[in-house]
Design a protein around this motif. Structure first.
Motif, PDB file in Angstrom:
ATOM      1  N   LEU A 226     -10.804   3.543  13.816  1.00  0.00           N
ATOM      2  CA  LEU A 226      -9.657   4.237  14.407  1.00  0.00           C
ATOM      3  C   LEU A 226     -10.124   5.320  15.376  1.00  0.00           C
ATOM      4  CD1 LEU A 226      -7.364   4.514  11.253  1.00  0.00           C
ATOM      5  CD2 LEU A 226      -7.195   2.868  13.136  1.00  0.00           C
ATOM      6  N   GLN A 227     -11.206   6.021  15.014  1.00  0.00           N
ATOM      7  CA  GLN A 227     -11.775   7.025  15.920  1.00  0.00           C
ATOM      8  C   GLN A 227     -12.238   6.407  17.229  1.00  0.00           C
ATOM      9  OE1 GLN A 227     -14.611   8.983  12.866  1.00  0.00           O
ATOM     10  NE2 GLN A 227     -14.432  10.472  14.516  1.00  0.00           N
ATOM     11  N   SER A 228     -12.755   5.187  17.143  1.00  0.00           N
ATOM     12  CA  SER A 228     -13.356   4.565  18.326  1.00  0.00           C
ATOM     13  C   SER A 228     -12.323   3.923  19.242  1.00  0.00           C
ATOM     14  CB  SER A 228     -14.387   3.508  17.904  1.00  0.00           C
ATOM     15  OG  SER A 228     -13.763   2.377  17.334  1.00  0.00           O
ATOM     16  N   LEU A 229     -11.056   3.860  18.813  1.00  0.00           N
ATOM     17  CA  LEU A 229     -10.021   3.243  19.633  1.00  0.00           C
ATOM     18  C   LEU A 229      -9.535   4.174  20.737  1.00  0.00           C
ATOM     19  CD1 LEU A 229      -7.785   1.487  16.951  1.00  0.00           C
ATOM     20  CD2 LEU A 229      -9.129   0.336  18.730  1.00  0.00           C
ATOM     21  N   ALA A 230      -9.160   3.596  21.857  1.00  0.00           N
ATOM     22  CA  ALA A 230      -8.430   4.321  22.891  1.00  0.00           C
ATOM     23  C   ALA A 230      -6.978   4.507  22.433  1.00  0.00           C
ATOM     24  CB  ALA A 230      -8.461   3.525  24.204  1.00  0.00           C
ATOM     25  N   ASP A 231      -6.261   5.416  23.057  1.00  0.00           N
ATOM     26  CA  ASP A 231      -4.833   5.534  22.783  1.00  0.00           C
ATOM     27  C   ASP A 231      -4.162   4.173  23.001  1.00  0.00           C
ATOM     28  OD1 ASP A 231      -5.274   8.191  22.324  1.00  0.00           O
ATOM     29  OD2 ASP A 231      -4.324   8.908  24.176  1.00  0.00           O
ATOM     30  N   ILE A 238     -10.210  -8.520   9.278  1.00  0.00           N
ATOM     31  CA  ILE A 238     -10.227  -9.897   8.787  1.00  0.00           C
ATOM     32  C   ILE A 238     -11.036 -10.072   7.509  1.00  0.00           C
ATOM     33  CG2 ILE A 238      -9.769 -10.950  11.025  1.00  0.00           C
ATOM     34  CD1 ILE A 238     -12.800 -11.564  11.210  1.00  0.00           C
ATOM     35  N   ALA A 239     -11.743  -9.022   7.059  1.00  0.00           N
ATOM     36  CA  ALA A 239     -12.501  -9.111   5.810  1.00  0.00           C
ATOM     37  C   ALA A 239     -12.921  -7.703   5.406  1.00  0.00           C
ATOM     38  CB  ALA A 239     -13.727 -10.016   5.958  1.00  0.00           C
ATOM     39  N   PHE A 240     -13.515  -7.598   4.209  1.00  0.00           N
ATOM     40  CA  PHE A 240     -13.887  -6.282   3.678  1.00  0.00           C
ATOM     41  C   PHE A 240     -15.238  -6.366   2.959  1.00  0.00           C
ATOM     42  CE2 PHE A 240      -9.192  -6.266   3.654  1.00  0.00           C
ATOM     43  CZ  PHE A 240      -8.953  -5.140   4.411  1.00  0.00           C
ATOM     44  N   LEU A 241     -16.317  -6.460   3.725  1.00  0.00           N
ATOM     45  CA  LEU A 241     -17.638  -6.528   3.108  1.00  0.00           C
ATOM     46  C   LEU A 241     -17.966  -5.251   2.339  1.00  0.00           C
ATOM     47  CD1 LEU A 241     -19.681  -8.229   5.977  1.00  0.00           C
ATOM     48  CD2 LEU A 241     -18.765  -9.296   3.906  1.00  0.00           C
ATOM     49  N   GLN A 242     -17.370  -4.127   2.763  1.00  0.00           N
ATOM     50  CA  GLN A 242     -17.615  -2.864   2.060  1.00  0.00           C
ATOM     51  C   GLN A 242     -16.390  -2.367   1.284  1.00  0.00           C
ATOM     52  OE1 GLN A 242     -19.233   0.167   4.632  1.00  0.00           O
ATOM     53  NE2 GLN A 242     -21.062  -1.032   5.143  1.00  0.00           N
ATOM     54  N   GLY A 243     -15.409  -3.242   1.075  1.00  0.00           N
ATOM     55  CA  GLY A 243     -14.265  -2.865   0.259  1.00  0.00           C
ATOM     56  C   GLY A 243     -13.017  -2.562   1.059  1.00  0.00           C
ATOM     57  N   PRO A 244     -11.813  -2.803   0.454  1.00  0.00           N
ATOM     58  CA  PRO A 244     -10.548  -2.677   1.170  1.00  0.00           C
ATOM     59  C   PRO A 244      -9.856  -1.325   1.020  1.00  0.00           C
ATOM     60  CG  PRO A 244     -10.188  -3.805  -0.894  1.00  0.00           C
ATOM     61  CD  PRO A 244     -11.660  -3.492  -0.839  1.00  0.00           C
ATOM     62  N   LYS A 245     -10.396  -0.430   0.189  1.00  0.00           N
ATOM     63  CA  LYS A 245      -9.689   0.818  -0.083  1.00  0.00           C
ATOM     64  C   LYS A 245     -10.413   1.994   0.557  1.00  0.00           C
ATOM     65  CE  LYS A 245      -7.697  -0.856  -4.400  1.00  0.00           C
ATOM     66  NZ  LYS A 245      -7.515  -0.638  -5.848  1.00  0.00           N
ATOM     67  N   VAL A 246      -9.636   2.796   1.313  1.00  0.00           N
ATOM     68  CA  VAL A 246     -10.215   3.929   2.017  1.00  0.00           C
ATOM     69  C   VAL A 246      -9.089   4.897   2.352  1.00  0.00           C
ATOM     70  CG1 VAL A 246      -9.927   2.936   4.328  1.00  0.00           C
ATOM     71  CG2 VAL A 246     -11.816   4.509   3.905  1.00  0.00           C
ATOM     72  N   GLU A 247      -9.433   6.149   2.553  1.00  0.00           N
ATOM     73  CA  GLU A 247      -8.428   7.135   2.934  1.00  0.00           C
ATOM     74  C   GLU A 247      -8.320   7.197   4.451  1.00  0.00           C
ATOM     75  OE1 GLU A 247      -8.274  11.885   2.608  1.00  0.00           O
ATOM     76  OE2 GLU A 247      -8.180  10.883   0.661  1.00  0.00           O
ATOM     77  N   VAL A 248      -7.072   7.107   4.949  1.00  0.00           N
ATOM     78  CA  VAL A 248      -6.818   7.126   6.387  1.00  0.00           C
ATOM     79  C   VAL A 248      -5.732   8.158   6.676  1.00  0.00           C
ATOM     80  CG1 VAL A 248      -5.891   5.818   8.341  1.00  0.00           C
ATOM     81  CG2 VAL A 248      -7.491   4.727   6.772  1.00  0.00           C
ATOM     82  N   ASN A 249      -5.944   8.958   7.724  1.00  0.00           N
ATOM     83  CA  ASN A 249      -4.936   9.905   8.164  1.00  0.00           C
ATOM     84  C   ASN A 249      -3.976   9.185   9.119  1.00  0.00           C
ATOM     85  OD1 ASN A 249      -3.400  11.931   9.264  1.00  0.00           O
ATOM     86  ND2 ASN A 249      -5.110  13.317   9.694  1.00  0.00           N
ATOM     87  N   PHE A 250      -2.787   8.876   8.635  1.00  0.00           N
ATOM     88  CA  PHE A 250      -1.858   8.100   9.440  1.00  0.00           C
ATOM     89  C   PHE A 250      -1.225   8.911  10.568  1.00  0.00           C
ATOM     90  CE2 PHE A 250      -2.467   4.879   6.365  1.00  0.00           C
ATOM     91  CZ  PHE A 250      -2.027   3.693   6.933  1.00  0.00           C
ATOM     92  N   MET A 254       0.107   7.732  14.510  1.00  0.00           N
ATOM     93  CA  MET A 254       1.348   8.126  15.166  1.00  0.00           C
ATOM     94  C   MET A 254       1.097   8.820  16.494  1.00  0.00           C
ATOM     95  SD  MET A 254       3.219   9.554  11.758  1.00  0.00           S
ATOM     96  CE  MET A 254       4.537  10.348  12.686  1.00  0.00           C
ATOM     97  N   THR A 255       0.212   9.816  16.471  1.00  0.00           N
ATOM     98  CA  THR A 255       0.020  10.622  17.673  1.00  0.00           C
ATOM     99  C   THR A 255      -0.688   9.853  18.778  1.00  0.00           C
ATOM    100  OG1 THR A 255      -2.040  11.527  16.771  1.00  0.00           O
ATOM    101  CG2 THR A 255      -0.010  12.786  16.370  1.00  0.00           C
ATOM    102  N   ARG A 256      -1.517   8.879  18.399  1.00  0.00           N
ATOM    103  CA  ARG A 256      -2.249   8.106  19.413  1.00  0.00           C
ATOM    104  C   ARG A 256      -1.692   6.699  19.584  1.00  0.00           C
ATOM    105  NH1 ARG A 256      -8.037   7.713  18.185  1.00  0.00           N
ATOM    106  NH2 ARG A 256      -8.086   7.021  20.360  1.00  0.00           N
ATOM    107  N   ARG A 257      -0.603   6.384  18.880  1.00  0.00           N
ATOM    108  CA  ARG A 257       0.107   5.117  19.010  1.00  0.00           C
ATOM    109  C   ARG A 257      -0.816   3.925  18.734  1.00  0.00           C
ATOM    110  NH1 ARG A 257       0.707   8.389  22.953  1.00  0.00           N
ATOM    111  NH2 ARG A 257      -0.576   7.133  24.365  1.00  0.00           N
ATOM    112  N   LEU A 258      -1.571   4.027  17.664  1.00  0.00           N
ATOM    113  CA  LEU A 258      -2.507   2.970  17.291  1.00  0.00           C
ATOM    114  C   LEU A 258      -1.802   1.913  16.445  1.00  0.00           C
ATOM    115  CD1 LEU A 258      -5.587   5.155  16.295  1.00  0.00           C
ATOM    116  CD2 LEU A 258      -4.989   4.260  18.560  1.00  0.00           C
ATOM    117  N   THR A 259      -2.364   0.721  16.442  1.00  0.00           N
ATOM    118  CA  THR A 259      -1.855  -0.380  15.627  1.00  0.00           C
ATOM    119  C   THR A 259      -2.951  -0.874  14.695  1.00  0.00           C
ATOM    120  OG1 THR A 259      -0.363  -1.116  17.388  1.00  0.00           O
ATOM    121  CG2 THR A 259      -0.889  -2.714  15.668  1.00  0.00           C
ATOM    122  N   MET A 260      -2.625  -0.982  13.416  1.00  0.00           N
ATOM    123  CA  MET A 260      -3.519  -1.610  12.433  1.00  0.00           C
ATOM    124  C   MET A 260      -2.860  -2.885  11.936  1.00  0.00           C
ATOM    125  SD  MET A 260      -4.872   1.543  10.032  1.00  0.00           S
ATOM    126  CE  MET A 260      -5.935   0.455   9.062  1.00  0.00           C
TER     127      MET A 260
END
Length: 328
Positions: A226-231, A238-250, A254-260
């Motif tokens: 998310l940090q590396s994305l442009a606005d 597509i996969a989770f070699l290091q696991g699917p659970k992580v803390e994300v500041n949503f 919102m402020t950068r109009r990103l899509t996950m």
């Protein structure tokens, strides 16, 4: 056609050694299906996850591993009109590719590209269906956009680099050795980042951010992606070699109009996979025929040495695709 076949069965959840040869009945085609006499079968990460007991096949699928294969059509189910016995195809499979014969929907078969051998064709379906559906259909990659793919030397990575480059995107890739990074550059990446030496966030931020990131690592890569994305950038998981659970500041989204977003291929409907196949036939198969895109091959093992093929894949030393030779 013989009534039994050799197949590689997952005898119990575990390491590569649990893959053992067995005799099974040759499958019969259901409505809309064909049976393929397998020449080569591709080896993929989901096969290893299924073998380890971490990825159950869909209820209607074969319990045998193997999500892609090439070979000749030997039987047609009712309702199949666009294929004939003897046609040479490669196919996305619901499972069952580690065998001498396999049944799959006819709509998930594509012709072996002119000038390409069966071995190379067996490497196309799983990675090309995955990359096309996630990078182009879901991720909406356009010419001129900056695209970051992790695991650039994997089957998915080598396919994503080539297709994104062919369609005019600026491609960045990560890999774990200088040799793998060099392979990414040869395929069309303008920068290959050895993640042991460099931070991909720094590299992409200096370029103004990625418009699209394709990730199969997960874990702490997710907030860094998310940090590396442009606005207005998009992250496709597509996969989770290091696991699917992580803390994300949503608030960042919102402020950068990103899509996950993200997807897995195997559980999707037959119709959804047929639509992907049709888009591949129209947009990508001409590139394969022209030689502008080609699968990157790592190694070949006999069907009965599937355990060694899995050990090779899980050792992460490979570049490109690993295949099983069944009956070339």
């Amino acid at each position: 056609m013989s009534q039994t076949m050799t197949a590689m069965e997952i005898t119990k959840p575990g390491g590569p050694e649990v893959l053992q040869p067995v005799e099974r009945p040759v499958p019969e085609p259901s409505h809309g299906q064909v049976v393929i006499k397998v020449a080569y079968a591709g080896v993929n990460r989901p096969d290893a996850l299924q073998r380890a007991g971490k990825y159950a096949p869909p209820p209607t699928a074969s319990d045998l591993p193997g999500l892609e294969a090439s070979g000749k059509v030997v039987a047609l189910g009712e309702g199949v009109t666009d294929l004939a016995v003897g046609d040479e195809v490669c196919a996305l499979l619901p499972g069952g590719g580690y065998a001498e014969f396999v049944a799959t929907p006819a709509a998930h078969c594509l012709p072996v590209p002119d000038g390409m051998g069966m071995k190379e064709a067996a490497c196309l379906p799983e990675t090309f269906f995955t990359v096309w559906s996630n990078v182009f259909m879901r991720g909406g990659l356009k010419a001129g956009e900056k695209f970051l793919v992790h695991g650039g030397s994997s089957g998915i990575g080598t396919t994503a680099i080539q297709l994104a480059h062919a369609f005019g995107a600026r491609v960045f890739a990560t890999a774990g050795t200088d040799k793998k990074c060099a392979a990414c550059m040869e395929l069309g990446a303008e920068a290959a980042i050895n993640y042991r030496d460099m931070d991909f966030v720094d590299v992409l931020t200096a370029e103004g951010g990625a418009d699209l990131v394709l990730d199969m690592v997960g874990g702490d890569y997710i907030p860094r992606n998310l940090q590396s994305l442009a606005d207005d950038g998009r992250l496709v998981q597509i996969a989770f070699l290091q696991g699917p659970k992580v803390e994300v500041n949503f608030a960042t989204l919102m402020t950068r109009r990103l899509t996950m977003t993200g997807s897995t291929l195997r559980p999707q409907s037959d119709l959804a996979k047929a639509r992907i196949a049709q888009e591949l036939r129209e947009a990508v198969w001409p590139l394969l025929v022209a030689g502008r895109v080609a699968p990157v091959m790592d190694s070949t093992y006999p069907l009965t040495e599937a355990a060694a093929a899995h050990a090779r894949m899980e050792g992460s030393g490979h570049i490109g695709k690993i295949v099983l030779e069944v009956a070339p």
